[in-house]
Design an enzyme around this catalytic site. Structure first.
Site, short mmCIF file in Angstrom:
data_model
loop_
_atom_site.label_atom_id
_atom_site.label_comp_id
_atom_site.label_asym_id
_atom_site.label_seq_id
_atom_site.Cartn_x
_atom_site.Cartn_y
_atom_site.Cartn_z
CB THR A 24 -0.94 -0.02 1.23
OG1 THR A 24 -1.51 -1.32 1.33
CG2 THR A 24 -2.03 1.00 1.10
CE LYS A 80 8.36 16.39 21.23
NZ LYS A 80 8.54 17.69 20.58
NE ARG A 92 -1.74 -0.35 6.10
CZ ARG A 92 -1.38 -1.42 5.37
NH1 ARG A 92 -0.40 -2.19 5.77
NH2 ARG A 92 -2.02 -1.69 4.25
#
Ligand code: CP
Length: 530
Positions: free
Chosen positions: A66, A93, A115
């Site tokens: 992909t 963070k 994704r």
């Protein structure tokens, strides 16, 4: 007529209508031929060719096909491609998806390919970052393309799968008989087939998986709602014992590592159910083609490598088709092509909400005054009575449901009580909540009640008689309440994700509430936080 594709996101396969997908595939067919024959004029018709046009790839899970096919598609388009390095981003963070993608939207990036393990992330960002673009006067609406979200969907894989099936069907979409083999529980590519296969007028699907890897109930329901003929088999052995065998087989990789120690101990046995063996070859119909979204596991491939050289190998061409499909998808959502597409049916306007709270004709009220309350409950002069709660359930279930209703409706702090009794037949249980005093519900509260207690009646009592009576039915959509939550922990709107994505549901034909982000089905008493 505007280009209907421009600026559109692809979060689930159903975001593109059947005719839009057919148009896309007709363009894939043209482009594939043009690239194979190096017809540069046709290839240039597809190219975005703008070095300032920003495409951003954000892969928070591993990928080869992909990610690389989108990267090569972007290179075909001569655009600016950026790949975010998640290991060094401020995700680490504790930055939210919304803040991260708003930032990237502001840097002139128009298409995001994402994704993630988090389900529904593209649907959420489509709205969040769209609002950000408007707030900041950006001249474009960012597009989000789902490159696989958890166990939910993989719509661009679905596009290349459908295109590959069509190629092997002589580009006919009249019918398909497809066997889905493997990990149907975790496999997002097979989940996208629940709506994806609607492309074909007549669909027969054979689901081949042991129960531990079976297709989740909501996708099975979607397939049934779409009118597919569905058959279930526990293994390839069992499937081949009957004679009606599909000529297209779609395999998926077992993801047993996600299923805990107990399943891992049975890994060999489960894999054997869905792994093709040489002795099966004789049982296949002439011209059978195998497909696989890949990757296949090098130690335990469900399609063993001895099949690679055989004519039934469709998975290699399928993988190559991925790049053509993704080039065309990018060209469409960028508005480079698609001007000539005219939808045969007008784009559906937002449906007016059907009413979910029905006032009972006042002339029918108080005909039998004693019916306002049930046995053992003293009639009240003023107050409200919610009746017919969870009719037909057990007393235990009714009490649990009434606790939820009281919490959702804010009735816990008021005097009054709950009661479980049988209805007029003396057999069927039902619940009743009464609260004396002057109480009013606004429209929003009525909607909450209809969502949490469909089928109930709501009686407002004054001067010892019923002044207003309503019957509640499930609202078609439920959203805009802080205490709603999808129960799927992988969903962007689940509180464990800490993304503050507002939960939203729509009612299904089976009177379930389906999450707009991850498609998980809930009963009405599951969507409010307890
Ligand atoms: N089919 C597929 O999604 O493969 P990748 O995980 O390699 O992208």
């Amino acid at each position: 007529m505007d280009n209907v594709f421009k600026g559109r996101s692809l979060c689930v396969i159903d975001d593109l209508s059947i005719e839009e997908r057919k148009y896309l595939f007709s363009q894939v067919r043209r482009l594939k031929q043009a690239i194979i024959h190096q017809n540069r004029d046709v290839m240039d018709e597809f190219r975005i060719s703008d070095p300032d046009f920003g495409i951003y790839e954000v892969f928070l899970e591993d990928s080869t096909r992909t990610k690389e096919s989108f990267r090569n598609a972007a290179s075909f388009h001569h655009v600016k491609l950026t790949e975010m390095s998640s290991s060094s981003s401020s995700f680490n963070k504790g930055e939210s998806y919304a803040d991260t993608f708003n930032t990237l939207t502001g840097y002139r990036n128009q298409i995001f390919v994402i994704r993630s393990k988090v389900e529904g992330v593209c649907r959420y960002l489509e709205k969040e970052c769209g609002d950000f673009a408007v707030r900041n006067g950006l001249p474009y609406k960012p597009v989000f393309i789902n490159a696989g979200d958890g166990k939910h969907e993989h719509p661009t894989q679905e596009l290349l799968d459908e295109y590959s099936f069509m190629e092997d069907n002589g580009f006919s979409t009249d019918s398909i008989h497809l066997a889905l083999v493997g990990d149907l529980f975790h496999g997002r590519t097979v989940h996208s087939k629940a709506n994806g296969l609607k492309l074909f007028s007549k669909v027969k699907v054979d689901l081949i998986a042991p129960v531990e890897l079976a297709m989740p109930a909501n996708y099975l329901q979607i397939m049934k709602d779409n009118g597919y003929e569905i058959r279930l088999f526990g293994s390839i052995d069992e499937y081949l014992m009957q004679n009606d065998i599909a000529s297209k087989w779609y395999f998926t990789r077992p993801q047993l590592e996600r299923m805990g120690e107990r399943i891992l101990q049975r890994a060999d046995e489960l894999r054997a159910c869905i792994t093709f063996r040489r002795e099966f070859l004789d049982k296949l119909p002439q011209g059978t083609i195998f497909y696989h979204p890949l990757p296949r596991h090098k130690e335990h491939p469900v399609i063993p490598t001895f099949l690679d050289e055989m004519p039934l190998n469709g998975w290699e061409r399928q993988s190559i088709n991925g790049m053509y499909c993704r080039i065309v998808l990018l060209a469409l959502v960028a508005g480079r092509i698609g001007d000539d597409f005219v939808p045969s049916t007008p784009v559906e306007k937002e449906k007016v909400e059907a009413d979910y709270i029905h006032a009972v004709d006042p002339s029918l009220l108080n005909q039998k005054k004693s019916k306002v309350v049930s046995e053992g409950v003293r009639p009240i002069d003023e107050g409200l009575v919610i009746d017919h709660i969870s009719r037909g359930r057990t007393p235990d279930e009714i009490r649990t449901h009434m606790r939820l209703i009281c919490k959702v409706m804010g009735l816990d702090g008021l005097k009054g009580g709950e009661w479980v009794s049988t209805g007029s037949d003396g057999k069927t249980w039902k619940g009743l909540i009464f609260r004396p005093g002057h109480i009013e519900f606004d429209r929003k509260q009525l909607k909450r009640l209809a969502a949490v207690a469909p089928g109930c009646t709501l009686n407002f009592i004054a001067d010892g008689s019923v002044k207003q009576k309503y019957r509640a039915s499930m609202p078609p959509r439920i959203y805009n309440f802080d205490d709603l939550m999808c129960t799927n922990e992988a969903c962007i709107s689940n509180s464990t994700q800490s993304e503050n994505a507002p939960a939203m549901f729509y009612r299904t034909e089976e009177s379930k509430y389906r999450c707009v982000y991850c498609d998980k089905d809930h009963s009405f008493n599951e969507i409010f936080k307890m």
